[in-house]
Write an enzyme that holds these catalytic residues in place. Structure first.
Site, PDB file in Angstrom:
ATOM      1  CE  LYS A  35      -1.895  21.570 -12.877  1.00 38.74           C
ATOM      2  NZ  LYS A  35      -2.201  22.598 -13.866  1.00 38.74           N
ATOM      3  CE1 TYR A 260      14.647  -9.793  -9.636  1.00 40.93           C
ATOM      4  CE2 TYR A 260      14.705  -7.597  -8.830  1.00 40.93           C
ATOM      5  CZ  TYR A 260      14.185  -8.954  -8.581  1.00 40.93           C
ATOM      6  OH  TYR A 260      13.313  -9.378  -7.564  1.00 40.93           O
TER       7      TYR A 260
HETATM    8  C1  LIG Z   1      -1.410  23.495 -13.997  1.00 41.36           C
HETATM    9  C2  LIG Z   1      -1.994  24.779 -14.463  1.00 41.36           C
HETATM   10  C3  LIG Z   1      -1.401  26.017 -14.423  1.00 41.36           C
HETATM   11  C4  LIG Z   1       0.078  25.899 -13.480  1.00 41.36           C
HETATM   12  O1  LIG Z   1       1.096  25.893 -14.468  1.00 41.36           O
HETATM   13  P1  LIG Z   1       2.536  25.892 -14.317  1.00 41.36           P
HETATM   14  O2  LIG Z   1       3.300  25.699 -15.475  1.00 41.36           O
HETATM   15  O3  LIG Z   1       2.787  24.631 -13.220  1.00 41.36           O
HETATM   16  O4  LIG Z   1       2.915  26.930 -13.524  1.00 41.36           O
HETATM   17  C5  LIG Z   1      -1.872  27.193 -14.532  1.00 41.36           C
HETATM   18  N1  LIG Z   1      -3.072  27.121 -15.048  1.00 41.36           N
HETATM   19  C6  LIG Z   1      -3.598  26.107 -15.504  1.00 41.36           C
HETATM   20  C7  LIG Z   1      -5.046  25.982 -16.196  1.00 41.36           C
HETATM   21  C8  LIG Z   1      -3.291  24.905 -15.248  1.00 41.36           C
HETATM   22  O5  LIG Z   1      -3.785  23.723 -15.513  1.00 41.36           O
END
Ligand SMILES: *Cc1c(COP(=O)(O)O)cnc(C)c1O
Length: 364
Positions: A35, A260
Site C-alpha cells: 500500500k 534562508y
Molecule cells: C500495513 C499493514 C500491514 C503491514 O504492516 P508492517 O508493519 O508494515 O509489516 C499488515 N496488515 C495490515 C492490516 C496493514 O494495514
C-alpha cells in the site's frame, strides 16, 4: 529528467528481505503490504520484483492501488485490507477477483446488493483489541452465517491486526493472539483456514501469530519495526537509496551567513556544497544543520535551512566538488530508521514522505 536526484530501489535487497520473511515464517504464505505506493518505494518497480521472488499475494489499501497492481499482470491474488469503501467498488472487485476484508455491516449490505450472484473471496476482520477495524469476536458467528447464505462466496479466513508488534515482549500481543486463537476455535468445524494476523514485527518476533498468511510490509523494504534496532541489525538490507549531487560550491569566510533566514553563520572559513534536494522532494525541513549525510562516500552534515529544491552540506574537511554524489538517506547514507528517530517519527512515515517528483529507478 536530468536533475540528479533519484531514489534507487534495490532488486536484490527486496528479494533478500522476502527470504528473511520466509525464513522466519516457513510454514506461512506471504501476502506483502504494498500500500501507499509500496511505502513510497514505487509499487510499479517493487511488485514485479516481489512477484518474481515468489511472493504469494499482495495487500493494498484501496481499489485504485489494487488496479495498479492488476495492470502489471503478475498473476498473484490482491487483497483489499480495508475492503470496499463504497457499493460501486464491489462489482469491480468481484470482476477482478480481489479478496475483500470485511469489517463493517454496511460492507455486507453492499456485497448482498451488488454481488449476490458473483464469485467472491473474503476475509472477516475481527477486532482483537486494537479497536481500529473489525467485528467484535462475539459477532463472528452471526457474520459468518450471513456470508454462508451465498453459495458463490467463500470465506477464506479470519484476519486481525496487532497494535504492539513493534514491542514483541509486550503482554498486549499475547492477549490479542489469545483472543484470535479463541475466535478460531469457534470455527474449528469449518473448512476456512486461511487466517492471518502477523505484520512485520510479528513475522520477526511472534511466531505464535504466524497463521496461514503473514502480512509483512515494512521489513520487505529492509526497515526495522523495532525502535531499538535498524534493519541491518536484524539481517535485512535497505531497499531504498536516496541520493542527489552537489550542483554548486561556496567558500565562506568566518562570519558570513548561509541560506534562508540567514540562520547559520560560519564560525570559521568553510566550504559548502549546494545539493539538488529539498523539502519539495520530501527531505524534512526540520533536518537543517547537523543532520548526518554522506558526500562522496564520506560522512558529513547538513548546514543551515533546507530550501524547497536545495540543501547545504559541509564539505570543509572532505574531498568533494560539483558532481559529487550525496546520499541523503537509505543504502549508502544514514539509515532511514536513524533519520526517523531524529524526527521523532517512524521509518514508515519517512519513506512515505519522499515525493513523487523524485524519480524511482530499479537498481541491482
Ligand atoms: C500495513 C499493514 C500491514 C503491514 O504492516 P508492517 O508493519 O508494515 O509489516 C499488515 N496488515 C495490515 C492490516 C496493514 O494495514
Amino acid at each position: 529528467m536530468t536533475r540528479p536526484i533519484v531514489a534507487e530501489i534495490s532488486r536484490s535487497a527486496l528479494a533478500h528481505n522476502l527470504r528473511v520473511a520466509r525464513d522466519h515464517a516457513p510454514r506461512s504464505r506471504i501476502m506483502t503490504a504494498v500500500k501507499a505506493n509500496a511505502y513510497g518505494h514505487d509499487v510499479q518497480l517493487c511488485a514485479p520484483v516481489l512477484a518474481a521472488a515468489g511472493v504469494d499475494a499482495f495487500a493494498v489499501a484501496s481499489l485504485e492501488e489494487a488496479e495498479t497492481i492488476h495492470a502489471l499482470n503478475l498473476g498473484k491474488p490482491i487483497c483489499l485490507l480495508g475492503g470496499p469503501f463504497a457499493a460501486e467498488e464491489v462489482s469491480v472487485a468481484a470482476e477482478r477477483g480481489y479478496w475483500l476484508v470485511i469489517h463493517e455491516d454496511r460492507q455486507l449490505r453492499w456485497l448482498e446488493n451488488r454481488a449476490a450472484q458473483q464469485d467472491l473471496q473474503v476475509f472477516i476482520k475481527v477486532d482483537t483489541g486494537m479497536h481500529r477495524l473489525g467485528f467484535a469476536p462475539e459477532r463472528l458467528a452471526e457474520i459468518f452465517a450471513k456470508l454462508q447464505v451465498y453459495p458463490h462466496w467463500q470465506v477464506l479466513g479470519l484476519m486481525s491486526h496487532l497494535a504492539r508488534a513493534d514491542h514483541p515482549e509486550d503482554p498486549f500481543n499475547a492477549q490479542q493472539i489469545g483472543i484470535f486463537d479463541q475466535a478460531l476455535q469457534s470455527f474449528s468445524g469449518q473448512t476456512l483456514g486461511q487466517h492471518s494476523l502477523a505484520n512485520s514485527g510479528a513475522v520477526l518476533a511472534l511466531p505464535a501469530a504466524h497463521q496461514y498468511w503473514v502480512r509483512p510490509g515494512l521489513m520487505l523494504y529492509g526497515l526495522s519495526p523495532f525502535a531499538d534496532r535498524n534493519g541491518i541489525d536484524i539481517g535485512l538490507q535497505p531497499v531504498l537509496s536516496w541520493r542527489s549531487e552537489i550542483v554548486a560550491t561556496r567558500q565562506l569566510q568566518a562570519g558570513e551567513w548561509l541560506g534562508y533566514g540567514a540562520t547559520w553563520q560560519a564560525p570559521a572559513a568553510c566550504r559548502v556544497g549546494v545539493v539538488a534536494a529539498g523539502y519539495g522532494d520530501g527531505y524534512p525541513r526540520q533536518l537543517g544543520t547537523d543532520t548526518a549525510v554522506t558526500v562522496a562516500g564520506q560522512p558529513t552534515r547538513t548546514l543551515a535551512r533546507v530550501s524547497m529544491d536545495m540543501l547545504f552540506v559541509d564539505i570543509t574537511h572532505i574531498q568533494a566538488d560539483i558532481g559529487s554524489v550525496v546520499h541523503l538517506m537509505g543504502a549508502g547514507g544514514p539509515a532511514l530508521e536513524f533519520m526517523a528517530a531524529g524526527l521523532d517519527t517512524i521509518p514508515y512515515e519517512m519513506s512515505c514522505r519522499i515525493q513523487m517528483r523524485v524519480p524511482r529507478r530499479l537498481g541491482p
